[in-house]
Design an enzyme around this catalytic site. Structure first.
Site, short mmCIF file in Angstrom:
data_model
loop_
_atom_site.label_atom_id
_atom_site.label_comp_id
_atom_site.label_asym_id
_atom_site.label_seq_id
_atom_site.Cartn_x
_atom_site.Cartn_y
_atom_site.Cartn_z
CG ASP A 13 40.99 41.92 35.92
OD1 ASP A 13 41.19 40.70 35.92
OD2 ASP A 13 39.98 42.45 36.41
CE LYS A 16 47.78 39.70 39.11
NZ LYS A 16 46.62 40.54 38.88
N GLY A 40 42.05 34.98 36.74
CA GLY A 40 42.06 34.59 35.33
C GLY A 40 43.31 35.14 34.69
CG HIS A 41 46.82 34.82 35.81
ND1 HIS A 41 47.57 34.30 36.82
CD2 HIS A 41 46.27 35.95 36.32
CE1 HIS A 41 47.49 35.09 37.90
NE2 HIS A 41 46.70 36.08 37.61
CD GLN A 225 42.20 37.10 43.36
OE1 GLN A 225 42.88 36.77 44.30
NE2 GLN A 225 41.75 36.24 42.47
P1 IMP Z 1 35.53 36.88 44.87
O1 IMP Z 1 37.03 36.84 44.93
O2 IMP Z 1 34.96 35.96 43.84
O3 IMP Z 1 34.93 36.67 46.24
O4 IMP Z 1 35.09 38.35 44.43
C1 IMP Z 1 35.31 39.49 45.26
C2 IMP Z 1 35.67 40.70 44.44
O5 IMP Z 1 36.95 40.50 43.85
C3 IMP Z 1 34.73 41.00 43.27
O6 IMP Z 1 34.66 42.40 43.08
C4 IMP Z 1 35.43 40.35 42.08
O7 IMP Z 1 35.04 40.96 40.85
C5 IMP Z 1 36.86 40.66 42.43
N1 IMP Z 1 37.82 39.71 41.85
C6 IMP Z 1 38.11 38.46 42.27
N2 IMP Z 1 39.07 37.91 41.52
C7 IMP Z 1 39.42 38.83 40.61
C8 IMP Z 1 40.41 38.87 39.57
O8 IMP Z 1 41.18 37.93 39.33
N3 IMP Z 1 40.46 40.02 38.84
C9 IMP Z 1 39.65 41.10 39.10
N4 IMP Z 1 38.73 41.10 40.06
C10 IMP Z 1 38.62 39.98 40.81
#
Ligand code: IMP
Length: 429
Positions: A13, A16, A40-41, A225
């Site tokens: 977040d 990017k 999420g972009h 991420q």
């Molecule tokens: P998962 O990727 O859904 O398994 O989540 C694992 C961890 O990564 C959690 O803390 C989510 O909030 C975090 N996370 C996954 N994708 C994103 C992203 O695009 N932005 C911020 N945090 C993310």
């Protein structure tokens, strides 16, 4: 034949999307190499702002070919719905413009159900996943029982593979978690429909990219991420299940090391985190509300995928230095500098302290940050609104001093700064 890699230097977040947007306008190919629809972009086309979770966000430019690499896990339902949205906006998403790796793995509703059941079972130890089935899909990949996009190309065996997979997950859902099973036939039939539409997009993207690079084309690899969510190098176990750091771009696209030209780390001017886990520079109360925003603007600190309010804090220099090292960053881009305007004092964490010592670097990586309290350096704030700044000279001296401090901490130059949500609200340094 350059590869430029853009990664989040924090917990995701970092903004990017808009930096990718800037570089994608100058690239021949754009690629996602990790994660799935957990990302999420936020992208803006003309007056419209929308969110992409799985398609590389560089696709909104007319030129680049968009590629989804083998390091990804793909939920075809999300992918097809995004393609439809893009198509309605006049963006070409034909197989000439978009390619999917045969070796990327599939996410199914069974993975999502398992993600939800596992999170419930974790109770207080919840990771706070996005619930998109990411962990279970990568678990299947590592345990060599996953389904790849390549499986969609064989209509004679695909339905059986899906049915077997759903039946297997049903056992776990029922026996271990007391959760409701899914209908294997229904999922199989749905996935066979998806396969028919997606088949023309699936191929060996590694070969395509290698050829393009040999032809002198420029590839922009967009990380999803952030560094601290990397499976190996992040704040384990509060991480995602993929390699979100820069080296993941090579593994996740099937490319060698040699053509990498720039590794661009994107960091906010402060720190945010979604989900659980230690966060040494976290702030609460008025300062937190000030950094987070109220949620009335799309760029306020609320999750793009889940809508959850993000945890916020001061910029953490220890983690930033770590991120420079783990990714091999060549430079930084700082987003949201404008958000700091009006704060009387801006704090930057330069070291950690625990009961024994002061640490400029992490003794054992970032997995357990709970013993540490931050050592801050306090910098003067500034009152000026930065939203109209376009050159370094437009920035107040206190803001330039803040940027110099970030460069000193990180040991790499800050090449660009964003001062507002619009494309042109960018200062190239
Ligand atoms: P998962 O990727 O859904 O398994 O989540 C694992 C961890 O990564 C959690 O803390 C989510 O909030 C975090 N996370 C996954 N994708 C994103 C992203 O695009 N932005 C911020 N945090 C993310």
């Amino acid at each position: 034949m350059p590869i430029q890699i853009i990664v989040g230097a924090q917990w995701g977040d970092e903004g990017k999307g808009r930096i990718v947007d800037w570089f994608a306008a100058r690239a021949d190919l754009v690629a996602r190499y990790n994660g799935g629809d957990n990302a999420g972009h936020t992208v803006t086309v003309g007056q419209k702002t929308f969110k992409l979770h799985v398609v590389p966000s560089g696709i909104i430019h007319p030129a680049p070919v968009a590629v989804m690499g083998n390091g990804m896990v793909v939920n075809p339902a999300t992918l097809l719905s995004e393609m439809e949205t893009l198509r309605k906006m006049g963006i070409d998403v034909s197989p000439r413009r978009m390619r999917l790796s045969h070796a990327a793995h599939l996410i199914t509703p069974a993975h999502r159900a398992l993600d939800a059941a596992q999170e419930r079972a974790r109770g207080k130890g919840q990771i706070g996943t996005t619930g998109r089935g990411i962990g279970p899909a990568y678990t299947d990949k590592s345990s060599r029982s996953g389904l790849r996009l390549q499986d969609m190309l064989d209509p004679n065996t695909f339905a059986d593979k899906i049915e077997t997979h759903v039946a297997d997950v049903n056992h776990t859902l029922q026996a271990l978690y007391g959760a409701a099973p899914l209908d294997p036939k229904e999922v199989a039939s749905q996935y066979c429909d998806y396969a028919r539409v997606l088949a023309p997009y699936i191929g060996d993207v590694s070969r395509l990219l290698a050829q393009a690079l040999a032809d002198g084309k420029t590839l922009l690899a967009e990380g999803a991420q952030g560094t601290l969510l990397d499976l190996d190098h992040g704040t384990y176990p509060f991480v995602t299940s993929s390699t979100s750091t820069a080296p993941g771009a090579l593994v996740g696209l099937g490319l060698g090391i040699q053509p990498v030209e720039r590794v661009i780390g994107v960091t906010k001017s402060f720190q945010t985190r979604v989900g659980s886990g230690p966060f040494p520079t976290e702030v609460f109360g008025d300062t937190a509300e000030r950094l987070r925003g109220t949620g009335s603007n799309p760029w306020d600190e609320f999750g793009t995928t889940t809508g959850r309010p993000r945890r916020v804090g001061w910029l953490d220099g220890v983690l930033l230095r770590y991120s420079v090292r783990i990714n091999g960053l060549s430079e930084l881009v700082l987003t949201k500098l404008d958000v700091l305007s009006g704060l009387p004092v801006i704090r930057v964490c330069t070291a950690y302290r625990d009961s024994a010592d002061t640490h400029a670097d992490l003794p054992l990586g970032p997995a357990d940050l709970s013993p540490f309290t931050p050592v801050y350096e306090d910098l003067s704030g500034w009152d000026q609104d930065l939203s109209q700044a376009r050159t370094a000279g437009d920035l107040p001296e206190a803001a330039r001093e803040f940027l110099r401090k970030v460069e000193e901490i990180a040991g790499v130059p800050v090449k660009m700064v964003s001062v507002g949500p619009e494309r042109e609200q960018t200062v190239v340094l």
